[in-house]
Design a protein around this motif. Structure first.
Motif, mmCIF file in Angstrom:
data_model
loop_
_atom_site.group_PDB
_atom_site.id
_atom_site.type_symbol
_atom_site.label_atom_id
_atom_site.label_comp_id
_atom_site.label_asym_id
_atom_site.label_seq_id
_atom_site.Cartn_x
_atom_site.Cartn_y
_atom_site.Cartn_z
ATOM 1 N N GLY A 9 0.963 -1.178 -0.020
ATOM 2 C CA GLY A 9 -0.058 -0.164 -0.052
ATOM 3 C C GLY A 9 0.607 1.210 0.155
ATOM 4 O O GLY A 9 0.691 2.309 -0.580
ATOM 5 N N MET A 10 1.887 1.212 0.858
ATOM 6 C CA MET A 10 2.834 2.261 0.799
ATOM 7 C C MET A 10 3.482 2.587 -0.609
ATOM 8 O O MET A 10 3.681 3.570 -1.323
ATOM 9 N N GLY A 11 3.722 1.609 -1.351
ATOM 10 C CA GLY A 11 4.317 1.696 -2.619
ATOM 11 C C GLY A 11 3.429 2.300 -3.482
ATOM 12 O O GLY A 11 3.677 3.062 -4.302
ATOM 13 N N LYS A 12 2.171 1.809 -3.284
ATOM 14 C CA LYS A 12 1.056 2.489 -4.103
ATOM 15 C C LYS A 12 0.662 3.969 -3.791
ATOM 16 O O LYS A 12 0.339 4.571 -4.738
ATOM 17 N N THR A 13 1.290 4.407 -2.705
ATOM 18 C CA THR A 13 0.911 5.807 -2.211
ATOM 19 C C THR A 13 2.015 6.522 -2.629
ATOM 20 O O THR A 13 1.778 7.622 -3.434
ATOM 21 N N LEU A 14 3.226 5.781 -3.139
ATOM 22 C CA LEU A 14 4.327 6.854 -3.591
ATOM 23 C C LEU A 14 4.253 6.861 -5.085
ATOM 24 O O LEU A 14 4.899 7.900 -5.477
ATOM 25 N N ALA A 15 4.009 5.835 -5.653
ATOM 26 C CA ALA A 15 4.036 6.011 -7.223
ATOM 27 C C ALA A 15 3.446 7.008 -7.870
ATOM 28 O O ALA A 15 4.263 7.666 -8.548
ATOM 29 N N PRO A 16 2.175 7.729 -7.576
ATOM 30 C CA PRO A 16 1.854 8.762 -8.128
ATOM 31 C C PRO A 16 2.712 9.949 -8.123
ATOM 32 O O PRO A 16 2.582 10.713 -9.021
ATOM 33 N N SER A 17 3.316 10.068 -7.144
ATOM 34 C CA SER A 17 4.244 11.131 -6.881
ATOM 35 C C SER A 17 5.881 11.088 -7.812
ATOM 36 O O SER A 17 6.441 12.178 -7.944
ATOM 37 N N MET A 18 6.005 10.029 -8.290
ATOM 38 C CA MET A 18 7.160 9.600 -9.036
ATOM 39 C C MET A 18 7.051 10.115 -10.647
ATOM 40 O O MET A 18 6.073 10.201 -11.086
ATOM 41 N N ARG A 19 8.241 10.481 -10.982
ATOM 42 C CA ARG A 19 8.353 11.065 -12.441
ATOM 43 C C ARG A 19 9.587 10.690 -13.130
ATOM 44 O O ARG A 19 10.553 10.362 -12.284
ATOM 45 N N GLY A 20 9.896 10.676 -14.325
ATOM 46 C CA GLY A 20 10.917 9.987 -15.089
ATOM 47 C C GLY A 20 12.086 11.037 -14.472
ATOM 48 O O GLY A 20 11.961 12.410 -13.973
ATOM 49 N N GLY A 21 13.400 10.552 -14.385
ATOM 50 C CA GLY A 21 14.629 11.290 -14.056
ATOM 51 C C GLY A 21 14.624 10.978 -12.790
ATOM 52 O O GLY A 21 15.811 11.356 -11.976
ATOM 53 N N LEU A 22 13.783 10.214 -11.719
ATOM 54 C CA LEU A 22 13.928 10.126 -10.319
ATOM 55 C C LEU A 22 14.933 8.930 -10.193
ATOM 56 O O LEU A 22 14.923 8.018 -10.547
ATOM 57 N N THR A 23 16.055 9.457 -9.331
ATOM 58 C CA THR A 23 16.898 8.056 -8.738
ATOM 59 C C THR A 23 16.491 7.998 -7.268
ATOM 60 O O THR A 23 16.500 8.909 -6.319
ATOM 61 N N ILE A 24 16.439 6.681 -6.878
ATOM 62 C CA ILE A 24 15.853 6.174 -5.396
ATOM 63 C C ILE A 24 16.687 5.239 -5.144
ATOM 64 O O ILE A 24 17.073 4.234 -5.588
#
Length: 165
Positions: free
Chosen positions: A20-35
């Motif tokens: 669920g936390m992964g699903k919460t974080l996903a919409p805030s991500m965009r191309g170019g992001l390094t995690i």
């Protein structure tokens, strides 16, 4: 969430909460992001990644890249690269593997065990740590760059809804 220091900390009770936390974080991500994803073996790193990928639209299986080093996923025009550097014996193996070109504006790169390529990886936008706590785990997200801070600030479903998993 602590907006002044650009961190997020949440207790995750179980695997469903981690998804669920992964699903919460996903919409805030965009191309170019390094995690950078940090945590001991079995901490939930691949489970969190599975939640992210399914929320982004990936329909298939999500497996740990422990033996393949990287698992690529294409979701619409976005390239998602899930790295696991656990088996690297020397940071120079990063250069030999030729992964550098995967870090680009059209990609999200999530790296498990980034310390195995210390000094050779791009600066992370986010560091996500998963650590055991009580009967679950604590997720701590640190936003380090302007991009990372903007992505963190764009979270719209926090705290995660109980039925997000």
């Amino acid at each position: 969430m602590h907006s002044q220091d650009h961190t997020l900390s949440v207790f995750l009770t179980d695997e469903a909460a981690t998804l669920g936390m992964g699903k919460t974080l996903a919409p805030s991500m965009r191309g170019g992001l390094t995690i950078f994803l940090q945590g001991d073996l079995g901490a939930g790193k691949t489970t969190l990644t599975r939640g992210i990928l399914h929320a982004l639209g990936h329909q298939g299986r999500v497996k740990s890249p422990t033996y393949t080093l990287v698992e690529p996923y294409v979701i619409s025009n976005l390239h998602f690269h899930h790295f696991d550097l656990y088996r690297f014996g020397d940071p120079g193996e990063w250069e030999d593997a030729g992964f550098r070109e995967m870090f680009n504006p059209d990609s999200i790169c999530l790296v498990e065990w980034p310390d195995k390529a210390a000094g050779l990886l791009p600066q992370p936008d986010w560091i996500i740590r998963l650590e055991p706590e009580a009967d679950g785990r604590r997720l701590t997200l640190l936003a380090l760059t302007l991009t990372g801070k903007a992505c963190l600030a764009s979270l719209t479903d926090f705290p995660p809804s109980p039925n997000a998993a």
